[in-house]
Write a protein that holds these residues in place. Structure first.
Motif, PDB file in Angstrom:
ATOM      1  N   GLY A   9      25.370 -33.143  -6.331  1.00  0.00           N
ATOM      2  CA  GLY A   9      25.010 -32.318  -7.484  1.00  0.00           C
ATOM      3  C   GLY A   9      25.953 -31.140  -7.485  1.00  0.00           C
ATOM      4  O   GLY A   9      26.736 -30.977  -6.559  1.00  0.00           O
ATOM      5  N   SER A  10      25.876 -30.313  -8.490  1.00  0.00           N
ATOM      6  CA  SER A  10      26.753 -29.156  -8.563  1.00  0.00           C
ATOM      7  C   SER A  10      26.174 -28.011  -7.715  1.00  0.00           C
ATOM      8  O   SER A  10      25.009 -28.065  -7.300  1.00  0.00           O
ATOM      9  CB  SER A  10      26.883 -28.766 -10.035  1.00  0.00           C
ATOM     10  OG  SER A  10      27.665 -27.615 -10.169  1.00  0.00           O
ATOM     11  N   MET A  13      22.259 -26.510  -7.442  1.00  0.00           N
ATOM     12  CA  MET A  13      21.346 -27.302  -8.286  1.00  0.00           C
ATOM     13  C   MET A  13      20.153 -27.848  -7.506  1.00  0.00           C
ATOM     14  O   MET A  13      19.285 -28.509  -8.080  1.00  0.00           O
ATOM     15  CB  MET A  13      22.094 -28.438  -8.967  1.00  0.00           C
ATOM     16  CG  MET A  13      22.960 -27.921 -10.107  1.00  0.00           C
ATOM     17  SD  MET A  13      23.326 -29.223 -11.279  1.00  0.00           S
ATOM     18  CE  MET A  13      24.015 -28.282 -12.650  1.00  0.00           C
ATOM     19  N   CYS A 127      21.810 -37.853  -7.667  1.00  0.00           N
ATOM     20  CA  CYS A 127      22.422 -36.595  -8.105  1.00  0.00           C
ATOM     21  C   CYS A 127      21.324 -35.652  -8.595  1.00  0.00           C
ATOM     22  O   CYS A 127      20.522 -36.035  -9.449  1.00  0.00           O
ATOM     23  CB  CYS A 127      23.412 -36.891  -9.235  1.00  0.00           C
ATOM     24  SG  CYS A 127      24.193 -35.427  -9.909  1.00  0.00           S
ATOM     25  N   THR A 129      20.046 -32.281 -10.636  1.00  0.00           N
ATOM     26  CA  THR A 129      20.537 -31.549 -11.807  1.00  0.00           C
ATOM     27  C   THR A 129      19.502 -30.559 -12.327  1.00  0.00           C
ATOM     28  O   THR A 129      18.298 -30.740 -12.150  1.00  0.00           O
ATOM     29  CB  THR A 129      20.962 -32.528 -12.930  1.00  0.00           C
ATOM     30  OG1 THR A 129      21.578 -31.773 -13.978  1.00  0.00           O
ATOM     31  CG2 THR A 129      19.776 -33.287 -13.504  1.00  0.00           C
ATOM     32  N   GLN A 135      20.943 -22.850 -13.106  1.00  0.00           N
ATOM     33  CA  GLN A 135      21.873 -22.989 -11.977  1.00  0.00           C
ATOM     34  C   GLN A 135      22.509 -21.636 -11.647  1.00  0.00           C
ATOM     35  O   GLN A 135      22.474 -21.186 -10.496  1.00  0.00           O
ATOM     36  CB  GLN A 135      22.974 -23.992 -12.343  1.00  0.00           C
ATOM     37  CG  GLN A 135      24.069 -24.103 -11.290  1.00  0.00           C
ATOM     38  CD  GLN A 135      25.270 -24.910 -11.774  1.00  0.00           C
ATOM     39  OE1 GLN A 135      25.532 -25.006 -12.976  1.00  0.00           O
ATOM     40  NE2 GLN A 135      25.998 -25.488 -10.848  1.00  0.00           N
ATOM     41  N   ILE A 160      28.915 -31.853 -13.942  1.00  0.00           N
ATOM     42  CA  ILE A 160      27.649 -32.467 -13.541  1.00  0.00           C
ATOM     43  C   ILE A 160      27.360 -33.727 -14.378  1.00  0.00           C
ATOM     44  O   ILE A 160      26.805 -34.703 -13.861  1.00  0.00           O
ATOM     45  CB  ILE A 160      26.488 -31.436 -13.607  1.00  0.00           C
ATOM     46  CG1 ILE A 160      25.203 -32.008 -13.022  1.00  0.00           C
ATOM     47  CG2 ILE A 160      26.266 -30.908 -15.013  1.00  0.00           C
ATOM     48  CD1 ILE A 160      25.260 -32.328 -11.546  1.00  0.00           C
ATOM     49  N   GLU A 161      27.786 -33.742 -15.643  1.00  0.00           N
ATOM     50  CA  GLU A 161      27.536 -34.915 -16.491  1.00  0.00           C
ATOM     51  C   GLU A 161      28.202 -36.155 -15.897  1.00  0.00           C
ATOM     52  O   GLU A 161      27.657 -37.259 -15.948  1.00  0.00           O
ATOM     53  CB  GLU A 161      28.088 -34.698 -17.913  1.00  0.00           C
ATOM     54  CG  GLU A 161      27.412 -33.606 -18.718  1.00  0.00           C
ATOM     55  CD  GLU A 161      27.789 -32.201 -18.279  1.00  0.00           C
ATOM     56  OE1 GLU A 161      28.839 -32.034 -17.615  1.00  0.00           O
ATOM     57  OE2 GLU A 161      27.029 -31.256 -18.579  1.00  0.00           O
ATOM     58  N   MET A 164      26.309 -37.283 -12.788  1.00  0.00           N
ATOM     59  CA  MET A 164      25.075 -37.985 -13.170  1.00  0.00           C
ATOM     60  C   MET A 164      25.386 -39.402 -13.638  1.00  0.00           C
ATOM     61  O   MET A 164      24.676 -40.359 -13.309  1.00  0.00           O
ATOM     62  CB  MET A 164      24.344 -37.200 -14.276  1.00  0.00           C
ATOM     63  CG  MET A 164      23.668 -35.945 -13.757  1.00  0.00           C
ATOM     64  SD  MET A 164      23.273 -34.772 -15.063  1.00  0.00           S
ATOM     65  CE  MET A 164      22.074 -35.663 -15.979  1.00  0.00           C
ATOM     66  N   GLU A 172      15.753 -34.366 -11.395  1.00  0.00           N
ATOM     67  CA  GLU A 172      15.700 -33.065 -12.072  1.00  0.00           C
ATOM     68  C   GLU A 172      14.981 -32.082 -11.169  1.00  0.00           C
ATOM     69  O   GLU A 172      13.859 -32.339 -10.733  1.00  0.00           O
ATOM     70  CB  GLU A 172      14.973 -33.199 -13.395  1.00  0.00           C
ATOM     71  CG  GLU A 172      15.841 -33.931 -14.399  1.00  0.00           C
ATOM     72  CD  GLU A 172      15.271 -33.877 -15.796  1.00  0.00           C
ATOM     73  OE1 GLU A 172      14.686 -32.829 -16.154  1.00  0.00           O
ATOM     74  OE2 GLU A 172      15.393 -34.883 -16.499  1.00  0.00           O
TER      75      GLU A 172
END
Ligand SMILES: CC(C)(COP(=O)(O)OP(=O)(O)OC[C@H]1O[C@@H](n2cnc3c(N)ncnc32)[C@H](O)[C@@H]1O)[C@@H](O)C(=O)NCCC(=O)NCCS
Ligand SMILES: Nc1ncnc2c1ncn2[C@@H]1O[C@H](COP(=O)(O)OP(=O)(O)OP(=O)(O)O)[C@@H](O)[C@H]1O
Length: 197
Positions: A9-10, A13, A127, A129, A135, A160-161, A164, A172
């Motif tokens: 993940g970023s 997150m 992942c 998000t 964030q 991040i897109e 994912m 989430e």
């Protein structure tokens, strides 16, 4: 052979928090950032190499993150040189964990999983998000980074897109309860696949 689940993940997150949820549900967890902490600490394998490359970055026998951030602030290209020293050592630490861990599902919390190609060693990837505003608020609330440092790290990471889209599972991290339920679903899915394999 254990099932290897990459967790990514970023920045900020919720990887570490979600990794703990996996641990609570019986998985052995390896954490790339924690490995970096061990490597930078007294007696850590990165200390000598960092001393040679960045003499000002080692204080009292350990790598100073504050000093590193100043060095990167003055010379953004320094981060690449730091990565070239640190990433091979992190890969060794990960392999050692995989060789001796015991549980059926191993979770690897790796911020730069896709960026470093580590996903090739995983059986599946999850992942985490959350929306961009949450964030940023979460990262800045820790008080360890300026907004400029946050943006610099962020723009170095894959969007991040894209993470994912490449992941097998998306979690989430809007609330702890929601994340916990998604972790339970993922483990049930993996375990049902393992029992049918
Ligand atoms: C830049 C440094 C000094 C910042 O230290 P600090 O304690 O303030 O932050 P921390 O290490 O907790 O990192 C915060 C977030 O940024 C991410 N991040 C760290 N380094 C990088 C990087 N090279 N590229 C992208 N994201 C990164 C982390 O994974 C984490 O999600 C430190 O992260 C570092 O030495 N990074 C280089 C090693 C590395 O690549 N680590 C990433 C995991 S292998
Ligand atoms: N499911 C969740 N619900 C509510 N808050 C969360 C959730 N997951 C994480 N958080 C909060 O978000 C912040 C960042 O979480 P965490 O440290 O787990 O992120 P991270 O991705 O590991 O960060 P980094 O990339 O910097 O290593 C923390 O303050 C944490 O409490």
């Amino acid at each position: 052979m254990s099932f290897c689940l990459g967790l990514t993940g970023s920045i900020g997150m919720g990887k570490s928090t979600t990794a703990q949820l996996f641990a609570d549900q019986g998985c052995a967890v390896w954490d790339a950032d924690a490995a970096v902490h061990r490597l930078y600490g007294k007696g850590g394998a990165a200390v000598g190499l960092m001393q040679a490359a960045f003499p000002g970055a080692v204080e009292n026998g350990e790598v100073s993150r504050a000093a590193l951030k100043l060095i990167i602030g003055k010379d953004p290209a320094a981060l690449k040189r730091i990565e070239a020293i640190v990433h091979p050592l992190v890969a060794q630490d990960r392999a050692a964990f995989r060789d001796k861990a015991q549980s059926d599902i191993l979770v690897f919390d790796i911020p730069l999983l896709f960026e470093t190609g580590g996903n090739a060693e995983m059986d599946a990837v999850a992942c985490v998000t959350v929306d961009a505003q949450t964030q940023q608020e979460r990262v800045l609330a820790r008080g360890t980074m300026t907004v400029e440092q946050f943006r610099h790290i962020l723009q170095k990471q894959m969007p991040i897109e894209e993470k994912m889209a490449r992941a097998n599972y998306v979690i989430e991290t809007d609330t702890l309860e929601h994340a916990e339920a998604q972790v339970a679903e993922i483990l049930a899915d993996i375990r049902s696949k393992l029992s049918h394999a």
